[in-house]
Write an enzyme that holds these catalytic residues in place. Structure first.
Site, PDB file in Angstrom:
ATOM      1  N   PRO A 170       0.029  -6.724  -7.202  1.00 29.72           N
ATOM      2  CA  PRO A 170       0.526  -5.378  -7.519  1.00 29.72           C
ATOM      3  C   PRO A 170       1.821  -5.458  -8.315  1.00 29.72           C
ATOM      4  CG  PRO A 170      -0.001  -5.600  -5.181  1.00 29.72           C
ATOM      5  CD  PRO A 170      -0.013  -6.975  -5.757  1.00 29.72           C
ATOM      6  N   CYS A 171       2.176  -4.353  -8.959  1.00 26.46           N
ATOM      7  CA  CYS A 171       3.377  -4.355  -9.800  1.00 26.46           C
ATOM      8  C   CYS A 171       4.618  -4.634  -8.961  1.00 26.46           C
ATOM      9  CB  CYS A 171       3.507  -3.036 -10.548  1.00 26.46           C
ATOM     10  SG  CYS A 171       4.171  -1.690  -9.570  1.00 26.46           S
ATOM     11  N   LEU A 172       5.668  -5.074  -9.628  1.00 29.37           N
ATOM     12  CA  LEU A 172       6.891  -5.477  -8.935  1.00 29.37           C
ATOM     13  C   LEU A 172       7.523  -4.330  -8.147  1.00 29.37           C
ATOM     14  CD1 LEU A 172       8.471  -7.670 -11.754  1.00 29.37           C
ATOM     15  CD2 LEU A 172       7.350  -8.484  -9.665  1.00 29.37           C
TER      16      LEU A 172
END
Length: 267
Positions: A170-172
């Site tokens: 998943p995105c940061l």
């Protein structure tokens, strides 16, 4: 070989692409059905995308044989995104799909845009990005075909994709607790820490940002070796070098939706 008419009536398709398993399988299916000259992989680039994820996405697209169109997104300029409520992913995806509509659809003469939501994620309460996709009329062929995570993984291996066994990434921004503001500085800290841990041989991992504390999530087997020296000392040094004061291992292991699911279930 898997065959299914997922793209009937589409001449040219854009695939919102991250290099993860779901969007890569969707991209490969589109190329198989439409041909590489009629498909474009669209990669959103912002501080929430780690540099190695960006490089990996390009590598997967090259393997599939399709062009990549990068589009810069500016979700960090949206107050609602920075506020980091449980709907943060809605504002991120809304920004992405808005940029695609404004900058890519006409330039590449696209008839439609699709993204890689699978049937399992379509049923989850912590995926508000799906609302943004619906608002922008973005297609979700995998979910509509009933392909769940296991089926998508099987297809990735059948196609020989280099990301077939890649852990979810998943995105940061997902590493920052809800209602704690998202900032480029926090995202950069998380990226540096996770890159350093991967350099130590850890694959599936999360570094959750709790101010001075980095809460590290690892699979059970990795937890066992992470507490043994000299690796323990190297892990701590890597996290401190990323800008944290403390490194904590979470014995619960890797937790998908760790921040969002408790809030949406409570609601």
């Amino acid at each position: 070989m898997f065959t299914m008419d997922l793209f009937s009536g589409i001449g040219r398709l854009g695939v919102a692409f991250s290099g993860g398993v779901d969007s890569s399988v969707l991209l490969a299916l589109a190329v198989r059905e439409l041909g590489p000259d009629r498909v474009v992989a669209i990669l959103g680039v912002s501080p929430s995308l780690a540099a190695d994820e960006r490089e990996g996405a390009h590598a997967v697209a090259r393997f599939i044989g399709v062009a990549v169109a990068e589009v810069n997104t500016f979700e960090g300029e949206r107050d609602a995104y920075r506020a980091n409520g449980p709907d943060r992913c809605f504002h991120c995806k809304d920004e992405l799909f808005t940029r695609i509509a404004d900058e890519v659809v006409t330039a590449y003469r696209l008839d439609a845009v699709a993204y890689g939501e699978n049937a399992d994620d379509a049923r989850r309460a912590d995926r508000p990005g799906g609302r943004a996709a619906a608002a922008h009329r973005v297609l979700r062929p995998l979910a509509d075909a009933g392909l769940d995570k296991a089926a998508v993984r099987r297809l990735a291996r059948e196609f020989g994709l280099p990301c077939a066994d890649k852990p979810a990434a998943p995105c940061l921004a997902s590493r920052i607790p809800h209602f704690e503001p998202v900032s480029p500085e926090k995202l950069a800290q998380v990226e540096r820490a996770e890159a350093a841990l991967r350099g130590l041989g850890f694959g599936d991992l999360r570094v959750r940002h709790h101010g001075d504390v980095a809460r590290i999530e690892l699979p059970p087997d990795d937890l066992e070796r992470a507490v043994r020296d000299p690796l323990r000392s190297r892990l701590r040094a890597a996290v401190l070098a990323a800008g944290f004061r403390f490194a904590a291992l979470d014995v619960a292991g890797v937790q998908s939706g760790a921040f969002t699911l408790p809030l949406v279930r409570r609601g």
